[in-house]
Every structure is written in structure tokens, then in C-alpha cells.
Design a protein around this motif. Sequence first.
Motif, mmCIF file in Angstrom:
data_model
loop_
_atom_site.group_PDB
_atom_site.id
_atom_site.type_symbol
_atom_site.label_atom_id
_atom_site.label_comp_id
_atom_site.label_asym_id
_atom_site.label_seq_id
_atom_site.Cartn_x
_atom_site.Cartn_y
_atom_site.Cartn_z
ATOM 1 N N ASP A 101 0.806 -1.223 0.000
ATOM 2 C CA ASP A 101 0.000 0.000 0.000
ATOM 3 C C ASP A 101 0.836 1.269 0.000
ATOM 4 O O ASP A 101 0.381 2.306 -0.449
ATOM 5 C CB ASP A 101 -0.919 0.030 1.228
ATOM 6 C CG ASP A 101 -2.013 -1.024 1.144
ATOM 7 O OD1 ASP A 101 -2.475 -1.330 0.040
ATOM 8 O OD2 ASP A 101 -2.388 -1.553 2.213
ATOM 9 N N ASP A 102 2.048 1.178 0.543
ATOM 10 C CA ASP A 102 2.865 2.369 0.705
ATOM 11 C C ASP A 102 4.125 2.298 -0.157
ATOM 12 O O ASP A 102 4.445 1.263 -0.727
ATOM 13 C CB ASP A 102 3.243 2.546 2.177
ATOM 14 C CG ASP A 102 2.023 2.827 3.043
ATOM 15 O OD1 ASP A 102 1.107 3.528 2.573
ATOM 16 O OD2 ASP A 102 1.989 2.339 4.188
ATOM 17 N N PHE A 103 4.831 3.415 -0.222
ATOM 18 C CA PHE A 103 6.072 3.475 -0.971
ATOM 19 C C PHE A 103 7.104 2.554 -0.332
ATOM 20 O O PHE A 103 7.105 2.362 0.883
ATOM 21 C CB PHE A 103 6.608 4.906 -1.014
ATOM 22 C CG PHE A 103 5.888 5.776 -2.000
ATOM 23 C CD1 PHE A 103 6.342 5.903 -3.303
ATOM 24 C CD2 PHE A 103 4.746 6.464 -1.630
ATOM 25 C CE1 PHE A 103 5.683 6.700 -4.218
ATOM 26 C CE2 PHE A 103 4.073 7.269 -2.533
ATOM 27 C CZ PHE A 103 4.543 7.372 -3.833
ATOM 28 N N ASP A 145 5.031 5.220 -9.399
ATOM 29 C CA ASP A 145 5.498 6.545 -9.005
ATOM 30 C C ASP A 145 6.806 6.367 -8.268
ATOM 31 O O ASP A 145 6.990 5.402 -7.527
ATOM 32 C CB ASP A 145 4.500 7.219 -8.062
ATOM 33 C CG ASP A 145 3.385 7.927 -8.808
ATOM 34 O OD1 ASP A 145 3.435 7.993 -10.045
ATOM 35 O OD2 ASP A 145 2.463 8.413 -8.144
ATOM 36 N N ARG A 167 6.055 3.103 -5.719
ATOM 37 C CA ARG A 167 4.723 2.625 -5.377
ATOM 38 C C ARG A 167 3.879 2.539 -6.633
ATOM 39 O O ARG A 167 3.954 3.402 -7.505
ATOM 40 C CB ARG A 167 4.076 3.589 -4.391
ATOM 41 C CG ARG A 167 2.643 3.235 -4.052
ATOM 42 C CD ARG A 167 2.075 4.212 -3.068
ATOM 43 N NE ARG A 167 0.640 4.047 -2.963
ATOM 44 C CZ ARG A 167 -0.143 4.867 -2.316
ATOM 45 N NH1 ARG A 167 0.342 5.912 -1.724
ATOM 46 N NH2 ARG A 167 -1.431 4.652 -2.270
ATOM 47 N N ARG A 168 3.078 1.509 -6.691
ATOM 48 C CA ARG A 168 2.082 1.405 -7.754
ATOM 49 C C ARG A 168 0.916 2.269 -7.296
ATOM 50 O O ARG A 168 0.318 1.995 -6.268
ATOM 51 C CB ARG A 168 1.639 -0.040 -7.918
ATOM 52 C CG ARG A 168 0.590 -0.231 -8.954
ATOM 53 C CD ARG A 168 1.076 -0.665 -10.283
ATOM 54 N NE ARG A 168 1.747 -1.954 -10.203
ATOM 55 C CZ ARG A 168 2.617 -2.361 -11.088
ATOM 56 N NH1 ARG A 168 2.923 -1.593 -12.110
ATOM 57 N NH2 ARG A 168 3.193 -3.520 -10.974
ATOM 58 N N CYS A 169 0.624 3.330 -8.004
ATOM 59 C CA CYS A 169 -0.420 4.254 -7.586
ATOM 60 C C CYS A 169 -1.750 3.933 -8.242
ATOM 61 O O CYS A 169 -1.802 3.502 -9.391
ATOM 62 C CB CYS A 169 -0.017 5.691 -7.897
ATOM 63 S SG CYS A 169 1.264 6.281 -6.781
ATOM 64 N N THR A 198 -4.398 7.562 -11.851
ATOM 65 C CA THR A 198 -3.680 7.744 -13.111
ATOM 66 C C THR A 198 -3.588 9.236 -13.377
ATOM 67 O O THR A 198 -4.398 10.016 -12.902
ATOM 68 C CB THR A 198 -4.413 7.043 -14.271
ATOM 69 O OG1 THR A 198 -5.744 7.552 -14.351
ATOM 70 C CG2 THR A 198 -4.445 5.539 -14.058
ATOM 71 N N HIS A 257 -0.462 13.646 -10.162
ATOM 72 C CA HIS A 257 -0.952 13.814 -8.802
ATOM 73 C C HIS A 257 0.226 13.981 -7.850
ATOM 74 O O HIS A 257 1.373 13.873 -8.251
ATOM 75 C CB HIS A 257 -1.833 12.631 -8.379
ATOM 76 C CG HIS A 257 -1.117 11.321 -8.376
ATOM 77 N ND1 HIS A 257 -0.881 10.598 -9.515
ATOM 78 C CD2 HIS A 257 -0.572 10.612 -7.363
ATOM 79 C CE1 HIS A 257 -0.219 9.497 -9.202
ATOM 80 N NE2 HIS A 257 -0.018 9.481 -7.903
ATOM 81 N N HIS A 315 1.523 13.568 -3.399
ATOM 82 C CA HIS A 315 1.382 12.672 -2.255
ATOM 83 C C HIS A 315 1.572 13.403 -0.940
ATOM 84 O O HIS A 315 2.389 14.304 -0.837
ATOM 85 C CB HIS A 315 2.431 11.552 -2.327
ATOM 86 C CG HIS A 315 2.311 10.722 -3.551
ATOM 87 N ND1 HIS A 315 3.063 10.950 -4.680
ATOM 88 C CD2 HIS A 315 1.511 9.669 -3.837
ATOM 89 C CE1 HIS A 315 2.732 10.078 -5.607
ATOM 90 N NE2 HIS A 315 1.797 9.284 -5.128
ATOM 91 N N GLU A 352 -2.640 9.739 -1.921
ATOM 92 C CA GLU A 352 -2.576 10.415 -3.213
ATOM 93 C C GLU A 352 -3.564 11.574 -3.222
ATOM 94 O O GLU A 352 -4.706 11.425 -2.779
ATOM 95 C CB GLU A 352 -2.904 9.429 -4.327
ATOM 96 C CG GLU A 352 -1.866 8.337 -4.416
ATOM 97 C CD GLU A 352 -2.306 7.164 -5.268
ATOM 98 O OE1 GLU A 352 -3.489 7.054 -5.595
ATOM 99 O OE2 GLU A 352 -1.439 6.340 -5.584
ATOM 100 N N GLU A 401 5.644 16.906 -3.019
ATOM 101 C CA GLU A 401 5.396 15.882 -2.016
ATOM 102 C C GLU A 401 5.327 16.586 -0.676
ATOM 103 O O GLU A 401 6.184 17.410 -0.357
ATOM 104 C CB GLU A 401 6.504 14.820 -2.003
ATOM 105 C CG GLU A 401 6.855 14.253 -3.367
ATOM 106 C CD GLU A 401 5.717 13.625 -4.152
ATOM 107 O OE1 GLU A 401 4.669 13.296 -3.567
ATOM 108 O OE2 GLU A 401 5.868 13.481 -5.367
#
Length: 153
Positions: A38-40, A76, A88-90, A93, A96, A98, A109, A136
Amino acid sequence: MPIGVKADSAAPSPAGGGKEQRVTKQRKAVSAALDSLDDFVSTQELYRILQNQGVSVSLATAYRILQSLADEGLVDVLRNGDGEAVYRRCAVTGHHHHLLCRNCGKAVEVEAPAVETWAVRVAAEHGFTEVDHTVEIFGLCPDCTALRAAGKL
């Protein structure tokens, strides 16, 4: 990864440029691991996760795959508070930003139209064109704020 793609096949890069990436078992494993998080995560953290899962991938290969996924726009990448690249898979799309927790790494996001307007205006005022930006925001998430208030952080 697309369902039904064989490990020895090549997939076109969605970022354009026509470069094709081999879909290897290591690339599939890295992609699947990112999908489960879920997170980076840093490359070294992801490497440890893969090793714990029994996936045979070198640290150098993990770095190359993550950079390739970032270049293709599939993940990202940003710099954490220590300046380390994290991935991370965001779910969102498009462009954006964070919110990132300095303590636990939780990421949220966010879209920020005011930031977009400001960036275009400032660039134009200085004669810049074809600009890009990254924003960020680092702080403490609600859970870590509660821990700090309770003296547990």
C-alpha cells in the motif's frame, strides 16, 4: 502485467518511444510485490520482501526493474525524507501528488489544482515552457500523530 503474457515475451512500453521490455519472471515478481503493497518502498526494502518470498532476484536487477517501471509510468517514484528513492504502484492515473508520513511511510494520493495553476503561472512569469513539477508533502499521519500525543513516538 497483462494476463497471459509469457515470461519470454516482450511488452511494448506504454510511455511511448517503442522500446519493448522483456517480461521476465523477476519483472513479474517485482510487479506482483508492488501490487501487494500500500505504501512506498525502497529498492532495498522490496529486495528483502522478494528474498523472504524465495524469489531469486539480485539487488541490481531490482533497481533496473523499478527504474524501468518508473520510466514507463507504471509506478510513481519520489525521494523520501532521507533522499532515498521509493516506489509505489499508484491507484490514481495522471498527474498527482502525495502526502507522506515521516514516521510510518503511509502515503495518500492527492490532486491539487491550485498547485497546478501556480506552477503554470510561475513558469510563464519566468518564460519557461514544457515545465513539469513534483510536490510531495511530508508530515505525520493521523495514527502517528496520536502515537506522538500519547508519548509513544
